[in-house]
Design a protein around this motif. Structure first.
Motif, PDB file in Angstrom:
ATOM      1  N   ASP A 145      -0.362  35.884 -86.255  1.00 22.20           N
ATOM      2  CA  ASP A 145      -1.339  36.970 -85.536  1.00 22.20           C
ATOM      3  C   ASP A 145      -1.869  37.887 -86.491  1.00 22.20           C
ATOM      4  OD1 ASP A 145      -1.158  35.310 -83.097  1.00 22.20           O
ATOM      5  OD2 ASP A 145       0.265  36.785 -82.129  1.00 22.20           O
ATOM      6  N   MET A 146      -0.854  38.438 -87.273  1.00 19.93           N
ATOM      7  CA  MET A 146      -1.260  39.529 -88.222  1.00 19.93           C
ATOM      8  C   MET A 146      -2.003  39.045 -89.413  1.00 19.93           C
ATOM      9  SD  MET A 146       2.794  41.190 -88.502  1.00 19.93           S
ATOM     10  CE  MET A 146       2.087  42.442 -89.895  1.00 19.93           C
ATOM     11  N   LEU A 147      -1.737  37.728 -89.709  1.00 13.09           N
ATOM     12  CA  LEU A 147      -2.626  37.272 -90.958  1.00 13.09           C
ATOM     13  C   LEU A 147      -4.079  36.751 -90.459  1.00 13.09           C
ATOM     14  CD1 LEU A 147       0.102  35.016 -92.481  1.00 13.09           C
ATOM     15  CD2 LEU A 147      -0.931  36.927 -93.538  1.00 13.09           C
ATOM     16  N   PRO A 181       1.832  23.469 -85.467  1.00 10.80           N
ATOM     17  CA  PRO A 181       0.380  23.528 -85.927  1.00 10.80           C
ATOM     18  C   PRO A 181      -0.265  24.817 -85.301  1.00 10.80           C
ATOM     19  CG  PRO A 181       1.135  21.351 -84.982  1.00 10.80           C
ATOM     20  CD  PRO A 181       2.491  22.317 -85.020  1.00 10.80           C
ATOM     21  N   PHE A 182      -1.095  25.291 -86.124  1.00 13.99           N
ATOM     22  CA  PHE A 182      -1.813  26.712 -85.869  1.00 13.99           C
ATOM     23  C   PHE A 182      -3.290  26.413 -86.289  1.00 13.99           C
ATOM     24  CE2 PHE A 182       0.211  27.293 -89.890  1.00 13.99           C
ATOM     25  CZ  PHE A 182      -0.962  27.322 -90.783  1.00 13.99           C
ATOM     26  N   ASP A 183      -3.884  25.159 -86.328  1.00 17.23           N
ATOM     27  CA  ASP A 183      -5.223  25.045 -86.518  1.00 17.23           C
ATOM     28  C   ASP A 183      -6.213  25.638 -85.381  1.00 17.23           C
ATOM     29  OD1 ASP A 183      -3.986  22.853 -85.338  1.00 17.23           O
ATOM     30  OD2 ASP A 183      -5.911  21.722 -85.612  1.00 17.23           O
ATOM     31  N   LYS A 184      -5.666  25.269 -84.218  1.00 15.73           N
ATOM     32  CA  LYS A 184      -6.644  25.720 -82.872  1.00 15.73           C
ATOM     33  C   LYS A 184      -6.358  27.179 -82.889  1.00 15.73           C
ATOM     34  CE  LYS A 184      -8.088  21.573 -82.004  1.00 15.73           C
ATOM     35  NZ  LYS A 184      -7.353  20.731 -83.134  1.00 15.73           N
ATOM     36  N   THR A 185      -5.111  27.819 -82.943  1.00 12.37           N
ATOM     37  CA  THR A 185      -4.816  29.209 -82.552  1.00 12.37           C
ATOM     38  C   THR A 185      -5.132  30.155 -83.703  1.00 12.37           C
ATOM     39  OG1 THR A 185      -2.547  28.827 -83.383  1.00 12.37           O
ATOM     40  CG2 THR A 185      -2.725  28.167 -81.240  1.00 12.37           C
ATOM     41  N   HIS A 186      -4.863  29.852 -84.805  1.00  8.05           N
ATOM     42  CA  HIS A 186      -5.172  30.760 -85.837  1.00  8.05           C
ATOM     43  C   HIS A 186      -6.115  30.128 -86.965  1.00  8.05           C
ATOM     44  CE1 HIS A 186      -1.458  31.955 -84.265  1.00  8.05           C
ATOM     45  NE2 HIS A 186      -1.653  33.219 -84.396  1.00  8.05           N
ATOM     46  N   PRO A 187      -7.530  29.937 -86.601  1.00  7.99           N
ATOM     47  CA  PRO A 187      -8.523  29.302 -87.296  1.00  7.99           C
ATOM     48  C   PRO A 187      -8.745  29.945 -88.768  1.00  7.99           C
ATOM     49  CG  PRO A 187      -9.698  30.438 -85.539  1.00  7.99           C
ATOM     50  CD  PRO A 187      -8.307  30.491 -85.273  1.00  7.99           C
ATOM     51  N   ASN A 188      -8.591  31.028 -88.843  1.00  3.18           N
ATOM     52  CA  ASN A 188      -8.861  31.862 -90.032  1.00  3.18           C
ATOM     53  C   ASN A 188      -7.361  31.391 -91.247  1.00  3.18           C
ATOM     54  OD1 ASN A 188     -11.129  33.080 -89.495  1.00  3.18           O
ATOM     55  ND2 ASN A 188     -10.464  35.286 -88.730  1.00  3.18           N
ATOM     56  N   VAL A 189      -6.488  31.553 -90.690  1.00  4.65           N
ATOM     57  CA  VAL A 189      -5.097  31.255 -91.427  1.00  4.65           C
ATOM     58  C   VAL A 189      -5.362  29.743 -91.699  1.00  4.65           C
ATOM     59  CG1 VAL A 189      -2.614  31.231 -91.653  1.00  4.65           C
ATOM     60  CG2 VAL A 189      -3.934  32.919 -90.182  1.00  4.65           C
TER      61      VAL A 189
END
Length: 218
Positions: A145-147, A181-189
């Motif tokens: 979230d921070m990133l 996996p975080f492609d959907k939740t954190h697209p910028n990261v």
């Protein structure tokens, strides 16, 4: 070969160190270490005599008769004694401190938490720790979230320049996405992760590691 790196191509912290070698075309000899029962006994004896904790990577500089453990310190050492075209640690003290903070953030709050998740995958059924996994997932989500808000339009971890913080981020996010996996939740990261994987230095590290990926826990 002056520089010998005791490491394993699958190890995430070894990835971080090897990136720095490839980024600046610093020649080195890989001394393959891993499970002590599967490592050349002579290499294991050299490694553990030099560094009894037996944690890799460890760099041995035969020219300077010096050895250096820990990935961050190896990158610092290379920047000081074997610099190249990419300045992984800036000369400006304030900027250098920011880069070191980025390095520590990725190691402590992303990389180490990712390793907790991957370690649980290796545990047999009946020995898994769902409460620990839930705690690690929560901590990793906080870091992501921070990133997500900080990366924004930045190309690299700490701005427009590729630095030691990006060396730290590369395996942390590469394996981190496997662990949770975080492609959907954190697209910028996730987009930043893709840029890291396409960087020639890390692409080469991943190519070296490819034969070993079959050993990763499912």
């Amino acid at each position: 070969m002056t520089l010998k790196l005791y490491a394993h191509p699958l190890s995430s912290y070894c990835h971080k160190a090897i990136i720095a070698f490839y980024e600046n075309d610093v020649p080195f000899e890989l001394k393959l270490v891993g499970n002590p029962t599967q490592t050349d006994p002579a290499v294991w004896a050299e490694f553990t005599k030099m560094w009894p904790p037996a944690k890799f990577p460890v760099l041995k500089d035969e020219k300077r008769d010096w050895f250096v453990p820990e990935s961050t310190i190896i990158i610092e050492y290379l920047a000081q004694h074997y610099p190249g075209k990419t300045k992984l640690i800036p000369d400006d003290p304030d900027r250098a401190r920011q880069i070191r903070m980025g390095d520590r953030f990725y190691d402590l709050y992303v990389h180490n938490v990712m390793q907790e998740l991957m370690a649980d995958r290796r545990r047999p059924e009946g020995q898994k720790r769902p409460d620990d996994v839930a705690s690690a997932q929560k901590r990793l989500t906080t870091a992501l979230d921070m990133l997500e808000s900080e990366i924004g339009n930045s190309r690299w971890a700490m701005g427009d320049d590729y630095t030691m913080a990006d060396c730290a981020a590369s395996p942390a996010l590469f394996y981190g996405h496997m662990a949770m996996p975080f492609d959907k939740t954190h697209p910028n990261v996730f987009a930043y992760r893709q840029r890291l994987m396409e960087r020639p230095s890390y692409a080469r590290v991943l190519q070296d590691a490819e034969p070993y990926f079959k050993l990763l826990p499912k």
